[in-house]
Design a protein around this motif. Structure first.
Motif, PDB file in Angstrom:
ATOM      1  N   ASP A   1      -8.667  20.029  25.742  1.00 24.75           N
ATOM      2  CA  ASP A   1      -8.311  18.616  25.642  1.00 24.75           C
ATOM      3  C   ASP A   1      -7.924  18.110  27.024  1.00 24.75           C
ATOM      4  O   ASP A   1      -6.755  17.922  27.351  1.00 24.75           O
ATOM      5  CB  ASP A   1      -7.152  18.439  24.654  1.00 24.75           C
ATOM      6  N   CYS A  47      -4.261  22.858  29.108  1.00 22.18           N
ATOM      7  CA  CYS A  47      -3.730  22.740  27.750  1.00 22.18           C
ATOM      8  C   CYS A  47      -3.682  24.068  26.994  1.00 22.18           C
ATOM      9  O   CYS A  47      -2.818  24.262  26.152  1.00 22.18           O
ATOM     10  CB  CYS A  47      -4.571  21.747  26.960  1.00 22.18           C
ATOM     11  N   ASN A  48      -4.608  24.951  27.258  1.00 20.45           N
ATOM     12  CA  ASN A  48      -4.683  26.222  26.529  1.00 20.45           C
ATOM     13  C   ASN A  48      -4.022  27.354  27.310  1.00 20.45           C
ATOM     14  O   ASN A  48      -4.389  28.518  27.152  1.00 20.45           O
ATOM     15  CB  ASN A  48      -6.141  26.590  26.247  1.00 20.45           C
ATOM     16  N   CYS A  72      -1.217  16.727  25.575  1.00 16.97           N
ATOM     17  CA  CYS A  72      -1.622  18.056  26.022  1.00 16.97           C
ATOM     18  C   CYS A  72      -1.448  18.224  27.522  1.00 16.97           C
ATOM     19  O   CYS A  72      -1.062  19.280  28.000  1.00 16.97           O
ATOM     20  CB  CYS A  72      -3.072  18.297  25.630  1.00 16.97           C
TER      21      CYS A  72
END
Length: 300
Positions: free
Chosen positions: A58, A33-34, A204
């Motif tokens: 997430d 997600c990041n 996400c």
């Protein structure tokens, strides 16, 4: 497993050009997600899904307090915090281990981080490199290459865990008329605005990408054709409600959607899954546009 007594330097100094540059330890998110985030490593950072984590992910496979990555003097380390699914260093499950430049940490179902040393110039360059390699320049959605790279990984994950996987293909209805009537700058405004709206609605763990022109795709992990069609219908309604003023004119558009999953006829790899979703998309367009169609199944 890495030997905890082994040492690694996290504060290397490199001389070059007109001066000396301090190289610092960083974590780079390679998948999840990041994706693309870079965090400088100082002292101890708790990685996890909980609100009290220093770096939050997430990802349902990650525990609320999953692992710690930090510095013990000049030694960088990763330590699992008795997480539910474990922490993996270069594909080996670890409790605590020394980090060396280039090591990869895996947590949960999608999250992979890379440990590396960067100076400030490296940092800026790395961020630009990630953006250029992964993102479409106009819409900031992922690009087509990243979409297919992730889809291959998601197919392998679905096969390994016997889980569902769906793909949504969509494009904007009568988009050529927007360009012809209001100009290509207005068309770009519509593309970027609609992409932002759609990106805000996907999960996400989903992958939202631009294929080119006004065509986009979504990879939906753990979702079959029915769940994919439900998401597509929600996205369709958001596009229909979307409106923005451009140079005094209110621009509105609709979009058509096609959905397919691993059980759709003729699907056996990434390309045929996308082709099946594409075929459903054209069914939606032939049946009047601003609709969702799925394979197997009819209009939704």
């Amino acid at each position: 497993m890495s030997d905890w007594n082994e040492t690694t330097q996290s504060g290397l100094i490199s001389a070059g050009g007109g001066g000396v540059s301090e190289r610092r330890a960083y974590l780079i998110v390679l998948a999840g997600c990041n994706l693309g985030d870079m965090v400088e490593l100082r002292d101890r950072l708790v990685l996890g899904r909980g609100a009290d984590a220093d770096i939050r992910f997430d990802d349902d496979g990650i525990s609320r307090r999953h692992a710690v990555v930090g510095l013990d003097g000049d030694i960088a380390f990763v330590e699992d915090l008795e997480s539910r699914n474990g922490t993996f260093l270069n594909d080996q499950k670890v409790k605590r281990a020394v980090l060396k430049d280039g090591d990869k940490i895996r947590m949960g179902s999608t999250t992979i981080l890379k440990f590396t040393h960067q100076d400030k110039l490296d940092d800026a360059f790395q961020r630009q490199l990630f953006e250029a390699a992964l993102r479409d320049g106009l819409t900031r959605a992922f690009n087509k290459k990243y979409f297919f790279d992730r889809l291959a990984n998601e197919l392998a994950y679905a096969a390994r865990h016997r889980s569902e996987l769906a793909v949504i293909m969509l494009d904007i209805d009568f988009f050529k008329q927007v360009n012809d009537t209001f100009g290509h700058m207005a068309g770009d405004h519509v593309l970027s605005g609609v992409a932002r709206e759609l990106q805000s609605q996907v999960r996400c763990e989903d992958v939202f990408a631009r294929f080119g022109g006004d065509e986009f795709g979504v990879i939906c992990r753990g979702v079959g054709v029915t769940g994919g069609a439900m998401l597509a219908e929600r996205l369709r309604a958001h596009v229909e409600r979307w409106a923005q003023v451009y140079e005094g004119t209110t621009l509105r558009v609709t979009a058509s959607f096609g959905v397919a999953d691993l059980k759709s006829p003729g699907v056996h790899d990434a390309e045929t899954l996308v082709e099946a979703a594409d075929a459903a998309l054209y069914e939606a367009k032939r049946s009047g546009r601003n609709k969702v169609a799925s394979r197997p199944g009819g209009s939704t």
